[in-house]
Design a protein around this motif. Structure first.
Motif, PDB file in Angstrom:
ATOM      1  N   GLU A   1       0.825  -1.214   0.000  1.00 36.60           N
ATOM      2  CA  GLU A   1       0.000   0.000   0.000  1.00 36.60           C
ATOM      3  C   GLU A   1       0.857   1.261   0.000  1.00 36.60           C
ATOM      4  OE1 GLU A   1      -2.802  -0.219   3.201  1.00 36.60           O
ATOM      5  OE2 GLU A   1      -4.129  -1.566   2.086  1.00 36.60           O
TER       6      GLU A   1
ATOM      7  N   GLU B   1       3.681  19.816   2.285  1.00 42.42           N
ATOM      8  CA  GLU B   1       4.481  18.601   2.123  1.00 42.42           C
ATOM      9  C   GLU B   1       5.396  18.383   3.326  1.00 42.42           C
ATOM     10  OE1 GLU B   1       4.311  19.919  -2.236  1.00 42.42           O
ATOM     11  OE2 GLU B   1       3.786  20.746  -0.303  1.00 42.42           O
TER      12      GLU B   1
ATOM     13  N   ILE C   1       8.463   5.659  17.398  1.00 39.94           N
ATOM     14  CA  ILE C   1       8.359   6.104  16.012  1.00 39.94           C
ATOM     15  C   ILE C   1       7.653   7.460  15.990  1.00 39.94           C
ATOM     16  CG2 ILE C   1       7.130   5.666  13.829  1.00 39.94           C
ATOM     17  CD1 ILE C   1       8.140   2.877  13.897  1.00 39.94           C
ATOM     18  N   GLY C   2       8.321   8.446  15.401  1.00 38.24           N
ATOM     19  CA  GLY C   2       7.747   9.779  15.268  1.00 38.24           C
ATOM     20  C   GLY C   2       7.849  10.654  16.509  1.00 38.24           C
TER      21      GLY C   2
ATOM     22  N   ILE D   1       3.176   1.378  -3.726  1.00 39.59           N
ATOM     23  CA  ILE D   1       2.494   1.794  -4.964  1.00 39.59           C
ATOM     24  C   ILE D   1       2.468   3.316  -5.109  1.00 39.59           C
ATOM     25  CG2 ILE D   1       1.046  -0.259  -5.291  1.00 39.59           C
ATOM     26  CD1 ILE D   1      -1.251   1.382  -3.948  1.00 39.59           C
ATOM     27  N   LYS D   2       2.775   4.027  -4.041  1.00 39.09           N
ATOM     28  CA  LYS D   2       2.756   5.496  -4.115  1.00 39.09           C
ATOM     29  C   LYS D   2       4.056   6.062  -4.670  1.00 39.09           C
ATOM     30  CE  LYS D   2      -0.590   6.203  -0.482  1.00 39.09           C
ATOM     31  NZ  LYS D   2      -1.120   4.849  -0.622  1.00 39.09           N
TER      32      LYS D   2
ATOM     33  N   GLU E   1      10.939   4.043  -0.401  1.00 42.89           N
ATOM     34  CA  GLU E   1      11.456   5.044  -1.344  1.00 42.89           C
ATOM     35  C   GLU E   1      12.978   4.926  -1.432  1.00 42.89           C
ATOM     36  OE1 GLU E   1       8.239   8.718  -0.877  1.00 42.89           O
ATOM     37  OE2 GLU E   1       9.971   8.644   0.449  1.00 42.89           O
TER      38      GLU E   1
ATOM     39  N   LEU F   1       7.137   4.021   4.337  1.00 41.09           N
ATOM     40  CA  LEU F   1       7.161   4.602   2.988  1.00 41.09           C
ATOM     41  C   LEU F   1       8.569   5.124   2.691  1.00 41.09           C
ATOM     42  CD1 LEU F   1       5.945   5.653   0.367  1.00 41.09           C
ATOM     43  CD2 LEU F   1       5.055   7.620   1.624  1.00 41.09           C
TER      44      LEU F   1
ATOM     45  N   VAL G   1       3.803  16.966   6.436  1.00 34.64           N
ATOM     46  CA  VAL G   1       3.488  15.547   6.452  1.00 34.64           C
ATOM     47  C   VAL G   1       4.698  14.795   6.990  1.00 34.64           C
ATOM     48  CG1 VAL G   1       2.917  13.541   5.056  1.00 34.64           C
ATOM     49  CG2 VAL G   1       1.890  15.734   4.549  1.00 34.64           C
ATOM     50  N   ALA G   2       4.554  14.293   8.189  1.00 35.42           N
ATOM     51  CA  ALA G   2       5.617  13.460   8.745  1.00 35.42           C
ATOM     52  C   ALA G   2       5.431  12.099   8.110  1.00 35.42           C
ATOM     53  CB  ALA G   2       5.464  13.381  10.253  1.00 35.42           C
ATOM     54  N   LYS G   3       6.304  11.765   7.190  1.00 32.94           N
ATOM     55  CA  LYS G   3       6.071  10.550   6.410  1.00 32.94           C
ATOM     56  C   LYS G   3       6.204   9.296   7.259  1.00 32.94           C
ATOM     57  CE  LYS G   3       7.382  11.640   1.687  1.00 32.94           C
ATOM     58  NZ  LYS G   3       8.465  11.418   0.739  1.00 32.94           N
ATOM     59  N   ASP G   4       5.405   8.329   6.901  1.00 33.72           N
ATOM     60  CA  ASP G   4       5.480   7.015   7.480  1.00 33.72           C
ATOM     61  C   ASP G   4       6.871   6.433   7.192  1.00 33.72           C
ATOM     62  OD1 ASP G   4       5.305   4.303   7.840  1.00 33.72           O
ATOM     63  OD2 ASP G   4       3.265   4.170   7.069  1.00 33.72           O
TER      64      ASP G   4
END
Lengths: 423, 317
Positions: free
Chosen positions: A62, A362, A308-309, A65-66, A375, A371, A365-368
């Motif tokens: 999930e 942008e 995390i985070g 695919i981004k 990347e 992800l 947005v604290a990216k997962d």
């Protein structure tokens, strides 16, 4: 599931799940190796496949695919239900029940592997030998020898092999790592970490014949238990923060609460010793979730509590005040004031001594981290980089987790020679 | 935990989506029932982490930040709920609009500051709302915003969707008797009770939360309620009403105290209860008459301390 598909899944379970790995190991140790010479420009599409589309595989898919210019063209799972889930996410992909058919496809450049632990090594090695870059879920492998073999094959083929320890990609952890290496905590003497839950770690299984397929984590021939599934993440972080690997481990584990036929411990308590003298006390239990999941890095100048985070810094009374301390955001935790380590603001505060400017949507947005790690995997393929979570770092966590199980099984202190980490 | 007719009744509650989710399962094997409930909660947590627009790491936050630049591939659940939202937007003449994010943010901020936003702020936010700007590509499960600043907020249907997915999990593991509820808003009754009777679900009294204005019998159907006492706080000014009307950009002006919808699909029940609460009794009547299998129970203001109850195509016990 229909009765015919149940029969098929059962047959696959017995034939492929239990003995399939032996067949694939034979291939893995074979002689064929594809060329790793293909290069990709920033706009070139990388064709990818995923092997294993259960919960974790779909979780990865999930996110994957981004990623721009990555196309998932194949999904593989021996369970029909899982395969359907994967294909619903990777629209247009082709479904397979035998991963070797995916490896035969010349148009596929990379594979994600999210299968039970005992299949990580054979599938990774087969994939690398077939010329595919590999992202393999943690823990790296079921055994130390298998993990070392994965590392050797990755070196031989020159292909990217990344292991799914996503915390290394979390900006908060990276920020904390930078500060710790700069000495913010002084000399690190102790670490505590927990991953405590109140659940039986089981998935419902409507057909007893599928029990070991669905609940593989609970059986020793497929699983290294809590130390592998949860502990390896946190050992990896401690190894990273300390920049060393354990030299000895003692521990006590047991099957004391969920006496339901499982073969792996439902509670583990370990003490890892590091060459610097630091001690790392680890616990993972399944009958109380009060402590949750975090790592607490303790030095003579302060403590950092990591999730995390989120990272909090507690200063020891004797530590000098930091230049940016008065401007940092503070929180109280159990009556103690903590400095919030914000990866998006603190570096700016430190460098410029000004409040952070308005962030764009942008940036907000604290990216997962999952992800980000995916990347990074595709970026490593394009740019020939070594992953942050690479076979060498992942081997460190794998060795320590397996040795911890050995210590608990034999109720003794296990020395871990440096050679265990060398390939 | 209880036992009836050879069935163990497992009753578990967990906090998710800012409310208490309850899963009740009647099954002969308690351990199995617990595993199924855990699997259903796992699904709810997964949806919560994807749909929560206030979590910067969620999939919806990723979409809100990136979709104005080009198509973003999304999970099947997110694509399904957005497709459903677009369909219900059309069917309710725009009463339910999940692109309402900028207005929700504006009024949330107003609630905190206790300062009513001015007309310009409302117009600016409303200008960034509109389902016509949400482009869905079913071939690739991808989503694009045709307008920068569009922000999806699934608050009006997320709980119903999660209840529906949890019901699917229960069914897929062979559970034929159970109850799933998300706070006081959406409930689904699976099969019959262990006694072999329909599940009885109450609709709360508007002024007295411990009393019920109606009790509804449900079998394989869902009840969802919008409005009601929890969402109307007489101590604060009216403009802090939690439901925003996307057509005006302002908190809803309605004579209804609450709107409840009964139908088979909990996502639809959740969506329609909001739409009926916003659009009122006439709209709800027309909708129920035009669409089979939808029943509504509306609680209306009568005077300061009385109310009336209207049932549209439904039976009240």
């Amino acid at each position: 599931m229909s009765s015919s598909s149940e029969r098929r899944a059962t047959q696959l379970t017995r034939r492929e799940f239990l003995t399939g790995s032996a067949a694939t190991v034979a291939t893995a140790f074979g002689l064929f190796t594809e060329s790793a010479g293909k290069t990709y420009g920033p706009q070139d599409t990388i064709n990818a496949a995923i092997i294993g589309t259960g919960n974790q595989g779909c979780f990865l898919l999930e996110r994957a695919i981004k990623i721009p210019n990555v196309r998932f063209v194949a999904c593989c799972d021996i369970q029909e239900k899982n395969l359907a889930r994967g294909l619903a996410i990777a629209k247009g992909a082709k479904g397979y029940t035998d991963y070797r058919e995916i490896l035969e496809r010349k148009d596929i450049d990379a594979v994600l592997i999210a299968t039970p632990l005992h299949l990580h090594a054979p599938m990774t090695i087969d994939s690398l030998r077939s010329g595919k870059h590999v992202f393999c879920e943690k823990m790296m492998a079921y055994s130390i020898e298998e993990a070392k073999h994965m590392l050797r094959v990755a070196r031989q083929t020159g292909l990217v092999l990344q292991i799914g320890h996503q915390r290394r990609y979390d900006p908060t952890y990276q920020h904390a790592h930078k500060l710790i290496r700069e000495g913010i905590l002084g000399k690190i003497t102790h670490v505590r970490a927990h991953w405590n839950r109140n659940s039986n770690w089981r998935r419902p299984c409507p057909d007893p014949k599928l029990e070991e397929l669905i609940n593989w984590r609970l059986y020793r021939r497929y699983s290294q238990g809590l130390m592998a599934e949860l502990g390896s993440h946190q050992i990896d972080i401690v190894n990273w923060m300390l920049e060393e690997t354990p030299c000895a481990v003692t521990g006590v584990g047991g099957i004391d609460y969920w006496q339901d036929g499982r073969e792996v411990y439902d509670n583990v308590q370990c003490i890892f010793e590091y060459p610097s003298g630091a001690k790392f006390i680890y616990q993972s239990i399944t009958s109380n979730q009060y402590d949750g999941c975090y790592e607490q890095i303790m030095g003579d100048k302060g403590t950092i509590v990591l999730q995390i985070g989120r990272a909090l810094l507690f200063r020891e009374p004797r530590a000098e005040q930091l230049a940016w301390e008065d401007m940092a955001h503070k929180e109280k935790l159990q009556g103690k004031e903590a400095i919030v380590l914000d990866a998006s603001k603190t570096p700016r505060l430190k460098e410029q001594r000004t409040e952070g400017e308005q962030l764009s949507p942008e940036q907000k947005v604290a990216k997962d981290p999952c992800l980000i790690e995916l990347e990074h995997f595709f970026q490593c393929i394009r740019e020939g980089l070594e992953p942050l979570s690479n076979p060498k770092t992942a081997l460190g966590a794998c060795v320590a987790a397996i040795k911890a199980n050995e210590a608990m099984d034999n109720m003794k202190r296990v020395i871990i020679p440096k050679e265990e980490y060398r390939v | 935990m209880g036992a009836k007719n050879g069935l163990t009744v497992l009753d578990m509650t967990r906090w998710a989506m800012a409310c208490e989710f309850r899963i009740l399962i009647a099954h002969p094997d308690e351990h199995y029932a617990r595993q199924v409930a855990e699997a259903a909660f796992d699904e709810i947590y997964q949806l919560e982490s994807a749909f929560n627009c206030f979590d910067p790491k969620s999939e919806i936050s990723y979409l809100n930040a990136h979709a104005h630049k080009g198509y973003v591939a999304v999970s099947p659940d997110l694509f399904e709920i957005l497709s459903f939202a677009r369909q219900i937007y059309q069917e309710t003449d725009g009463a339910l609009d999940v692109t309402i994010g900028p207005l929700v943010a504006l009024w949330k901020s107003a609630e905190q500051s206790k300062i009513r936003p001015d007309g310009k702020a409302i117009r600016d936010a409303t200008d960034r709302v509109g389902m016509q700007h949400l482009i869905l590509d079913p071939e690739t499960n991808s989503v694009r915003f045709a307008k920068e600043g569009l922000q999806i907020n699934l608050g009006s249907i997320g709980k119903g969707y999660a209840v529906g997915k949890a019901v699917e999990i229960l069914r897929s593991f062979g559970v034929s008797s159970g109850l799933i509820s998300a706070g006081n808003s959406t409930t689904y009754a699976l099969g019959l009770t262990p006694d072999g009777t329909p599940w009885q679900i109450g609709i709360r009294h508007p002024e007295s939360p411990n009393e019920r204005v109606a009790v509804v019998e449900l079998v394989d159907r869902s009840l969802s309620t919008s409005g009601g006492p929890r969402q109307r706080d007489e101590q604060v000014e009216e403009f802090f009403e939690h439901i925003i009307d996307p057509s005006t950009g302002e908190p809803v002006q309605t004579d209804l105290i609450s709107a409840s919808v009964i139908t088979t699909d909990p996502t639809l029940a959740d969506a329609l209860s909001t739409a009926f609460y916003l659009r009122g009794k006439t709209f709800a009547s027309h909708y129920c008459l035009a669409n089979e299998g939808i029943e509504a129970i509306l609680v209306e203001k009568y005077n300061s301390n009385r109310y009336t109850l209207s049932t549209i195509r439904g039976g009240i016990i």
